[in-house]
Write an enzyme that holds these catalytic residues in place. Structure first.
Site, PDB file in Angstrom:
ATOM      1  N   SER A 106       0.844  -1.194   0.000  1.00  0.00           N
ATOM      2  CA  SER A 106       0.000   0.000   0.000  1.00  0.00           C
ATOM      3  C   SER A 106       0.885   1.252   0.000  1.00  0.00           C
ATOM      4  O   SER A 106       1.714   1.416  -0.885  1.00  0.00           O
ATOM      5  CB  SER A 106      -0.949  -0.061   1.205  1.00  0.00           C
ATOM      6  OG  SER A 106      -2.044   0.805   1.056  1.00  0.00           O
ATOM      7  N   ASP A 212      -9.304  -5.978  -4.962  1.00  0.00           N
ATOM      8  CA  ASP A 212      -8.795  -4.869  -4.154  1.00  0.00           C
ATOM      9  C   ASP A 212      -9.682  -3.643  -4.360  1.00  0.00           C
ATOM     10  O   ASP A 212      -9.681  -3.040  -5.438  1.00  0.00           O
ATOM     11  CB  ASP A 212      -7.352  -4.551  -4.558  1.00  0.00           C
ATOM     12  CG  ASP A 212      -6.678  -3.550  -3.631  1.00  0.00           C
ATOM     13  OD1 ASP A 212      -7.390  -2.797  -2.951  1.00  0.00           O
ATOM     14  OD2 ASP A 212      -5.433  -3.525  -3.598  1.00  0.00           O
ATOM     15  N   HIS A 240      -7.151  -6.097  -0.778  1.00  0.00           N
ATOM     16  CA  HIS A 240      -6.032  -5.196  -0.544  1.00  0.00           C
ATOM     17  C   HIS A 240      -4.976  -5.826   0.370  1.00  0.00           C
ATOM     18  O   HIS A 240      -3.782  -5.595   0.183  1.00  0.00           O
ATOM     19  CB  HIS A 240      -6.549  -3.880   0.052  1.00  0.00           C
ATOM     20  CG  HIS A 240      -5.542  -2.767   0.049  1.00  0.00           C
ATOM     21  ND1 HIS A 240      -4.943  -2.305  -1.110  1.00  0.00           N
ATOM     22  CD2 HIS A 240      -5.024  -2.024   1.054  1.00  0.00           C
ATOM     23  CE1 HIS A 240      -4.107  -1.322  -0.809  1.00  0.00           C
ATOM     24  NE2 HIS A 240      -4.132  -1.143   0.489  1.00  0.00           N
TER      25      HIS A 240
END
Length: 280
Positions: A106, A212, A240
């Site tokens: 991320s 995601d 995610h």
């Protein structure tokens, strides 16, 4: 011999950065783990540390202002991704690791891409998941839908972070993060690390979960078009945080990528597949 996880702090660019070390001492190439927004190395990479420490020396840090790397109080200037990249490089230098592999998730994936571009002699190979090089209006619209943590985040998402920061401070940080991205979109055409991508010299593995909700597929596809030496693996049912649900698959995949320095056969399972990319 596998060492237990241990935490310590090192001075990096004027800040005391907390990190967890786990694994096989100083043998082999160390692996640096860079966590996501508001996250900490120990929480965001728990299954990665546990699953890969037998064969590797793992380093998972809390970026400045996150987790145990406080003070200082976390802020979000326009260059915070660059700051996190520089801090992480300074940490590895302080630990006397001249070369290492990197896993970034991320926000940590964004800083990991910048890290690889700015420190080509240090980063041997890079794995990113849930990362994007720019932020568009559709991304901002989606972030706005989850701006209110109390009303929109699941208990599983918010509870670990609220335990670290408290409800009010977590919301304050999340607002500040989002407001900074809004400003980058408005004033800098949403560029988070687009300019750095062609400068990355090491092999890069982009991992994407097709489910995601935070990072739609346009982002990993953009990365594969701009990074010179890149491979793409997709998890059709991955979200995610796919490195939690598919921890064993992810860890095996990453290990095979690092062991061959990005050029060998990947350890794929029924839960993921490599995408054939057009030659550049």
């Amino acid at each position: 011999f596998c060492q237990p996880r241990k935490m310590r702090k090192v001075l990096a660019n004027g800040a005391k950065i907390a990190l967890i070390e786990a694994g096989a001492g100083t043998s082999g190439t160390p692996i640096l783990c860079m966590p996501g927004a508001m996250g900490t190395g120990g929480v965001d990479f728990r299954p990665t540390l546990e699953g890969m420490k037998e064969a590797n020396h793992m380093v998972a840090l809390d970026p400045r202002g996150y987790g145990e790397s406080r003070p200082p109080k976390r802020d979000f200037p326009r260059d915070f991704y660059i700051r996190d990249a520089d801090d992480s490089a300074a940490v590895m230098n302080a630990l006397s690791h001249p070369q290492y592999n990197v896993i970034g998730w991320s926000d940590g994936g964004i800083s990991g891409l910048i890290h690889a571009a700015r420190y080509p002699q240090a980063v041997k190979a890079l794995v990113v998941l849930g990362a994007n090089a720019y932020v568009g209006q559709a991304d901002l619209d989606m972030y706005e839908k989850v701006r209110n943590i109390e009303q929109t985040w699941s208990q599983a998402m918010k509870a670990p972070l609220e335990a670290v920061y408290g409800k009010e401070r977590l919301q304050e940080m999340w607002d500040s993060w989002l407001d900074t991205l809004i400003g980058i979109h408005k004033d800098e055409k949403g560029d988070l690390c687009m300019e750095e991508l062609p400068q990355i010299q090491c092999p890069v593995l982009v991992v994407h979960g097709d489910k995601d909700a935070m990072v739609p597929e346009e982002h990993p596809l953009f990365l594969t078009k701009k990074i010179p030496n890149v491979r793409l693996v997709r998890f059709p049912d991955g979200k995610h945080n796919l490195h939690f649900k598919y921890a064993k698959d992810f860890n095996q995949l990453v290990q095979s990528f690092f062991d061959s320095n990005g050029s060998g056969e990947l350890a794929l399972t029924q839960n993921c597949h490599e995408v054939r990319l057009d030659p550049k």
